[in-house]
Design an enzyme around this catalytic site. Sequence first.
Site, short mmCIF file in Angstrom:
data_model
loop_
_atom_site.label_atom_id
_atom_site.label_comp_id
_atom_site.label_asym_id
_atom_site.label_seq_id
_atom_site.Cartn_x
_atom_site.Cartn_y
_atom_site.Cartn_z
N GLU A 110 0.84 -1.20 0.00
CA GLU A 110 0.00 0.00 0.00
C GLU A 110 0.88 1.25 0.00
O GLU A 110 1.62 1.47 0.96
CB GLU A 110 -0.86 -0.03 1.27
CG GLU A 110 -1.69 1.21 1.46
CD GLU A 110 -2.56 1.13 2.72
OE1 GLU A 110 -2.29 0.27 3.58
OE2 GLU A 110 -3.49 1.94 2.82
N GLU B 160 3.71 9.34 7.12
CA GLU B 160 3.73 8.07 7.86
C GLU B 160 4.92 7.18 7.48
O GLU B 160 5.31 6.32 8.25
CB GLU B 160 2.43 7.30 7.62
CG GLU B 160 1.21 7.98 8.21
CD GLU B 160 -0.03 7.09 8.10
OE1 GLU B 160 -0.01 5.95 8.58
OE2 GLU B 160 -1.01 7.56 7.51
N ASP C 25 -5.14 3.54 -1.45
CA ASP C 25 -5.96 4.03 -0.34
C ASP C 25 -6.28 5.49 -0.67
O ASP C 25 -5.37 6.31 -0.83
CB ASP C 25 -5.15 3.90 0.97
CG ASP C 25 -5.88 4.43 2.21
OD1 ASP C 25 -6.62 5.42 2.10
OD2 ASP C 25 -5.66 3.86 3.30
N HIS D 74 -8.57 0.56 -0.31
CA HIS D 74 -9.02 1.20 0.93
C HIS D 74 -9.69 2.53 0.60
O HIS D 74 -9.17 3.29 -0.23
CB HIS D 74 -7.82 1.52 1.85
CG HIS D 74 -7.36 0.37 2.68
ND1 HIS D 74 -6.18 0.38 3.39
CD2 HIS D 74 -7.96 -0.83 2.95
CE1 HIS D 74 -6.06 -0.77 4.04
NE2 HIS D 74 -7.11 -1.52 3.78
N ARG E 268 -9.97 11.65 6.40
CA ARG E 268 -9.95 10.29 6.95
C ARG E 268 -11.20 9.95 7.74
O ARG E 268 -11.22 9.01 8.53
CB ARG E 268 -8.67 9.99 7.75
CG ARG E 268 -8.24 8.55 7.46
CD ARG E 268 -6.89 8.14 7.92
NE ARG E 268 -6.48 6.98 7.12
CZ ARG E 268 -5.38 6.29 7.27
NH1 ARG E 268 -4.51 6.62 8.21
NH2 ARG E 268 -5.10 5.27 6.49
N GLU F 53 -11.52 2.10 5.53
CA GLU F 53 -10.51 2.21 6.59
C GLU F 53 -10.50 3.69 7.00
O GLU F 53 -9.75 4.50 6.48
CB GLU F 53 -9.14 1.78 6.08
CG GLU F 53 -8.12 1.74 7.21
CD GLU F 53 -6.69 1.69 6.69
OE1 GLU F 53 -5.90 0.89 7.22
OE2 GLU F 53 -6.36 2.46 5.76
C1 LER Z 1 -2.87 1.23 6.52
O1 LER Z 1 -3.78 0.63 5.65
C2 LER Z 1 -2.84 2.67 6.36
O2 LER Z 1 -3.50 3.23 5.50
C3 LER Z 1 -1.95 3.43 7.22
O3 LER Z 1 -2.17 4.80 7.09
C4 LER Z 1 -2.07 3.03 8.67
O4 LER Z 1 -2.83 3.89 9.40
MN MN Z 2 -4.91 2.09 4.21
#
Ligand code: LER
Ligand code: MN
Length: 275
Positions: free
Chosen positions: A152, A158, A185, A211, A217, A246
């Site tokens: 991902e 992050e 995502d 995702h 978010r 998510e």
């Molecule tokens: C994990 O799927 C993700 O998107 C990360 O940002 C964990 O928070």
């Molecule tokens: Mn994610």
Amino acid sequence: MKASIVLSTHAASLTAVAFKGDFEANVTKIAHYGYDGVELAIRDPNLIDPDALLSVLSAHGLSVPAIGTGQAWGEEGLSFTDPDEGVREAAIRRVCDHIPFAARTGAVIIIGLLRGIVKPGITHDQAMAWLVEALQHCSSAAAPHGVRLVLEPINRYETTLINRIAECMELIDVVGADNFGLLPDTFHMNIEEPSIAESLRRAGPRIYHVHVADSNRWYPGAGHIDFGEVVSTLRDIGYGGTISVEAMPMPDADTCAIESIKTLRPLLGTKTRRT
Ligand code: LER
Ligand code: MN
């Protein structure tokens, strides 16, 4: 396309997991809200009772499209790119331990934060070499069981490794395994991609799982991402898998789940009944 939502099998500190804690109570609610499946966030597969989980899930007609592994990074610091060889090996073992349950459920195994970050004193090239080695190892171990893995792209705040879809597509070429693909995502894409639709098109058939969360978010519909465009682009490229919510449990987990499916269901089409 089907809809799922992330559910942690244990208490978890990950913020973008709406449901954690009492497994059966959460599964009951998620089925009632109209989801097709649950994406299970599992820190360590040795801590779960697969038969017990599957009996609850099948009683509620829910599938398991994916297994998230990020808690092994968040709670234990395991990663594919740690300078300590023992930590890297433990991360690889942990992913391989997910293979039997993934094979039973048909879930893809997600490599998100478990890939790690470029640690101080380590070059980006070195971290990438460890990452490729770990992904090749895990993909080869999973292939005979018919299990697929996805990496991902995660936003720059992050991780320092693989933020964008284009970087992940290059990595997929280098790893060179058919059972290794990509998980876009929408929350991360909104930060990193010039055009979400264009990047989804570029990834095309290598997308094995998706995702969704909105730009803030929160649940899809709470921000400014165009989910009509996301779903129609996925449909155009022939994606037939699951779209998994998510998102942060904001304003609370139940509202998040209810509002998400309210936005997604009309876009995805009617829930297909499992027999
Ligand atoms: C994990 O799927 C993700 O998107 C990360 O940002 C964990 O928070
Ligand atoms: Mn994610």
